[in-house]
Design a protein around this motif. Structure first.
Motif, PDB file in Angstrom:
ATOM      1  N   SER A   3       0.851  -1.192   0.000  1.00  0.00           N
ATOM      2  CA  SER A   3       0.000   0.000   0.000  1.00  0.00           C
ATOM      3  C   SER A   3       0.882   1.236   0.000  1.00  0.00           C
ATOM      4  O   SER A   3       2.066   1.162   0.342  1.00  0.00           O
ATOM      5  CB  SER A   3      -0.914   0.003   1.228  1.00  0.00           C
ATOM      6  OG  SER A   3      -0.173   0.324   2.380  1.00  0.00           O
ATOM      7  N   ILE A   4       0.283   2.356  -0.380  1.00  0.00           N
ATOM      8  CA  ILE A   4       1.050   3.611  -0.413  1.00  0.00           C
ATOM      9  C   ILE A   4       0.147   4.775  -0.007  1.00  0.00           C
ATOM     10  O   ILE A   4      -0.988   4.875  -0.478  1.00  0.00           O
ATOM     11  CB  ILE A   4       1.666   3.842  -1.827  1.00  0.00           C
ATOM     12  CG1 ILE A   4       2.568   5.061  -1.874  1.00  0.00           C
ATOM     13  CG2 ILE A   4       0.602   3.964  -2.897  1.00  0.00           C
ATOM     14  CD1 ILE A   4       3.975   4.807  -1.497  1.00  0.00           C
ATOM     15  N   GLY A   5       0.649   5.629   0.881  1.00  0.00           N
ATOM     16  CA  GLY A   5      -0.074   6.838   1.282  1.00  0.00           C
ATOM     17  C   GLY A   5       0.247   7.942   0.282  1.00  0.00           C
ATOM     18  O   GLY A   5       1.401   8.240   0.024  1.00  0.00           O
ATOM     19  N   VAL A   6      -0.796   8.527  -0.299  1.00  0.00           N
ATOM     20  CA  VAL A   6      -0.620   9.525  -1.355  1.00  0.00           C
ATOM     21  C   VAL A   6      -0.893  10.923  -0.806  1.00  0.00           C
ATOM     22  O   VAL A   6      -1.750  11.102   0.066  1.00  0.00           O
ATOM     23  CB  VAL A   6      -1.581   9.199  -2.536  1.00  0.00           C
ATOM     24  CG1 VAL A   6      -1.642  10.324  -3.545  1.00  0.00           C
ATOM     25  CG2 VAL A   6      -1.177   7.895  -3.200  1.00  0.00           C
ATOM     26  N   HIS A   7      -0.162  11.913  -1.322  1.00  0.00           N
ATOM     27  CA  HIS A   7      -0.415  13.319  -0.988  1.00  0.00           C
ATOM     28  C   HIS A   7      -1.614  13.789  -1.815  1.00  0.00           C
ATOM     29  O   HIS A   7      -1.597  13.687  -3.049  1.00  0.00           O
ATOM     30  CB  HIS A   7       0.828  14.147  -1.316  1.00  0.00           C
ATOM     31  CG  HIS A   7       0.810  15.534  -0.749  1.00  0.00           C
ATOM     32  ND1 HIS A   7      -0.104  16.487  -1.155  1.00  0.00           N
ATOM     33  CD2 HIS A   7       1.569  16.130   0.198  1.00  0.00           C
ATOM     34  CE1 HIS A   7       0.120  17.606  -0.491  1.00  0.00           C
ATOM     35  NE2 HIS A   7       1.126  17.411   0.347  1.00  0.00           N
ATOM     36  N   HIS A   8      -2.643  14.281  -1.115  1.00  0.00           N
ATOM     37  CA  HIS A   8      -3.884  14.684  -1.788  1.00  0.00           C
ATOM     38  C   HIS A   8      -3.628  15.687  -2.929  1.00  0.00           C
ATOM     39  O   HIS A   8      -4.228  15.585  -4.007  1.00  0.00           O
ATOM     40  CB  HIS A   8      -4.820  15.293  -0.738  1.00  0.00           C
ATOM     41  CG  HIS A   8      -6.132  15.736  -1.265  1.00  0.00           C
ATOM     42  ND1 HIS A   8      -7.148  14.850  -1.577  1.00  0.00           N
ATOM     43  CD2 HIS A   8      -6.626  16.969  -1.550  1.00  0.00           C
ATOM     44  CE1 HIS A   8      -8.197  15.530  -2.023  1.00  0.00           C
ATOM     45  NE2 HIS A   8      -7.898  16.818  -2.017  1.00  0.00           N
ATOM     46  N   MET A   9      -2.720  16.653  -2.707  1.00  0.00           N
ATOM     47  CA  MET A   9      -2.487  17.673  -3.734  1.00  0.00           C
ATOM     48  C   MET A   9      -1.679  17.122  -4.907  1.00  0.00           C
ATOM     49  O   MET A   9      -1.790  17.614  -6.021  1.00  0.00           O
ATOM     50  CB  MET A   9      -1.818  18.920  -3.133  1.00  0.00           C
ATOM     51  CG  MET A   9      -2.638  19.622  -2.064  1.00  0.00           C
ATOM     52  SD  MET A   9      -4.384  19.890  -2.482  1.00  0.00           S
ATOM     53  CE  MET A   9      -4.263  21.133  -3.751  1.00  0.00           C
ATOM     54  N   GLU A  10      -0.859  16.099  -4.645  1.00  0.00           N
ATOM     55  CA  GLU A  10      -0.183  15.430  -5.773  1.00  0.00           C
ATOM     56  C   GLU A  10      -1.244  14.735  -6.625  1.00  0.00           C
ATOM     57  O   GLU A  10      -1.158  14.724  -7.855  1.00  0.00           O
ATOM     58  CB  GLU A  10       0.859  14.412  -5.298  1.00  0.00           C
ATOM     59  CG  GLU A  10       1.509  13.685  -6.464  1.00  0.00           C
ATOM     60  CD  GLU A  10       2.722  12.832  -6.088  1.00  0.00           C
ATOM     61  OE1 GLU A  10       2.551  11.827  -5.374  1.00  0.00           O
ATOM     62  OE2 GLU A  10       3.835  13.186  -6.506  1.00  0.00           O
ATOM     63  N   GLY A  11      -2.247  14.164  -5.951  1.00  0.00           N
ATOM     64  CA  GLY A  11      -3.366  13.562  -6.683  1.00  0.00           C
ATOM     65  C   GLY A  11      -4.010  14.596  -7.595  1.00  0.00           C
ATOM     66  O   GLY A  11      -4.148  14.384  -8.805  1.00  0.00           O
ATOM     67  N   HIS A  12      -4.383  15.756  -7.025  1.00  0.00           N
ATOM     68  CA  HIS A  12      -5.012  16.809  -7.843  1.00  0.00           C
ATOM     69  C   HIS A  12      -4.096  17.198  -9.005  1.00  0.00           C
ATOM     70  O   HIS A  12      -4.534  17.326 -10.144  1.00  0.00           O
ATOM     71  CB  HIS A  12      -5.269  18.061  -6.998  1.00  0.00           C
ATOM     72  CG  HIS A  12      -6.562  18.005  -6.227  1.00  0.00           C
ATOM     73  ND1 HIS A  12      -7.775  17.788  -6.836  1.00  0.00           N
ATOM     74  CD2 HIS A  12      -6.834  18.163  -4.900  1.00  0.00           C
ATOM     75  CE1 HIS A  12      -8.742  17.816  -5.922  1.00  0.00           C
ATOM     76  NE2 HIS A  12      -8.195  18.030  -4.737  1.00  0.00           N
TER      77      HIS A  12
END
Ligand code: KG4
Ligand code: ZN
Length: 344
Positions: free
Chosen positions: A110-119
């Motif tokens: 699993s990997i925790g993603v940065h919300h703004m990197e997603g955007h």
């Protein structure tokens, strides 16, 4: 993540939408969203505790729905990505604990993603994605940032809001005009009938050098204007229009500066406010003049969604990055702390 048929489940729960999606080598396979807007509307804004509880209720049913949409079994998944921050701590924990537990049970990373990197990467889900390097304008409820993006994970902050984020300014102005919640789309609808000539709002911080923003003064300007006039429907629309024009112009002026300063000719605009039609119109004209190309996510991927998290997580899992077993979230997490995907 194994090398064949890579399939990543993405889980977004940073605020008031539960977004689940599956991204694979073949692109986006499934995408579902449950919005809590109706529940929070009663309170005029997001109630964090209610948001967390609702995510807990909705994640698993939406995961099942996504698997059915993509005609997949859980055993076919190769990774789980979830939003680890920034966002509401309880909401983040709801997503992170389920994601981490599912990955453990399925014996996949699993990997925790940065919300703004997603955007920021959401426009990569479109048929004609932007290529690196580019300038990104991130405009959401919590952030207004200009970023020089060299590649995935290489994010240099060029400017940001010193007070309210653009989306926050939309929400607060909508509230004082009694337009309800969520404010951004409501204000945009109201502004459609507004006269652009009646009021002129300032373009904050545009007459000095630099790429920072300040939007809290516009909200005050809207308040003062509304107090000086009878707030009939037309006046409300005229104020909404003046506010929207001021935000759009201010963002376009700073984007133009960032393009000129960097010498780049590609602009990426993402986050909830990038759905705004007037902003898109203003940025399109500026980019035409500058001979620059502008990219946006499709409308439903401007606001929070699972697809952008599945995509960003897929890129990092592909490079071999993955989490430890402990469950960690970061309610505050500067985007510039990220590194390009790397083996952990
Ligand atoms: O990206 P997002 O869904 O959540 C955050 O990460 O914050 O952005 C939500 C923000 C809210 O402030 C909302 O009012 C604003 O985006 N927004 C809009 C529009 N649609 C959403 N603002 C202006 N015009 C819109 N059409
Ligand atoms: Zn967001």
């Amino acid at each position: 993540m194994s090398k064949k048929n890579r399939l990543v489940l993405g889980i977004e729960t940073s605020c008031d939408e539960t977004g689940i999606a599956i991204y694979s080598d073949k692109g986006l396979l499934a995408d579902t969203l449950y919005s809590q807007v109706a529940m929070h509307a009663e309170y005029g804004g997001v109630v964090p505790e209610l948001a967390s509880r609702d995510h807990v209720r909705k994640i698993i049913p939406l995961v099942k729905q996504c698997l059915a949409q993509a005609k997949l079994n859980t055993s076919e998944l190769s990774g789980v990505a979830y939003t680890a921050g920034p966002g509401l701590v309880g909401a983040l924990f709801a997503g992170a604990s389920v994601a981490r537990s599912l990955a453990y049970a399925w014996q996949i990373p699993s990997i925790g993603v940065h919300h703004m990197e997603g955007h920021l990467l959401a426009p990569m889900l479109e048929a004609t994605p932007p290529s690196f390097p580019f300038i990104a304008l991130l405009v959401s409820g919590g952030h207004t940032q200009l970023i020089h993006v060299k590649k995935i994970g290489d994010y240099q902050l060029m400017g940001e809001s010193l007070d309210d984020a653009a989306g926050e300014a939309f929400d607060k102005t909508a509230k004082l005009l009694n337009l309800g919640y969520p404010g951004g789309p409501a204000l945009a609808r109201c502004a459609e009938g507004g006269d652009p000539e009646r009021f002129t709002f300032p373009r904050p911080m545009t007459n000095r050098a630099g790429l920072d923003f300040s939007f809290s003064g516009l909200k005050t300007f809207a308040l003062t204007t509304s107090q000086q006039h009878e707030l009939d429907p037309q006046t409300r629309a005229d104020i909404a229009r003046a506010f929207e024009d001021a935000v759009a112009d201010t963002l376009a002026i700073k984007c133009k500066r960032a393009l000129q300063q960097s010498g780049l000719s590609t602009l990426v605009v993402a986050g909830g406010v990038s759905a705004n039609k007037r902003l898109r119109h203003t940025l399109n004209s500026m980019c035409d003049e500058q001979k620059a190309t502008v990219f946006y996510p499709r409308h439903e991927f401007c606001t929070d969604n699972g697809a952008m998290i599945a995509y960003a997580g897929y890129q990092r899992l592909l490079a071999g990055e993955h989490d430890e077993l402990s469950i960690q979230v970061r309610p505050r997490w500067p985007l510039s702390e990220l590194q390009p995907p790397q083996l952990s």
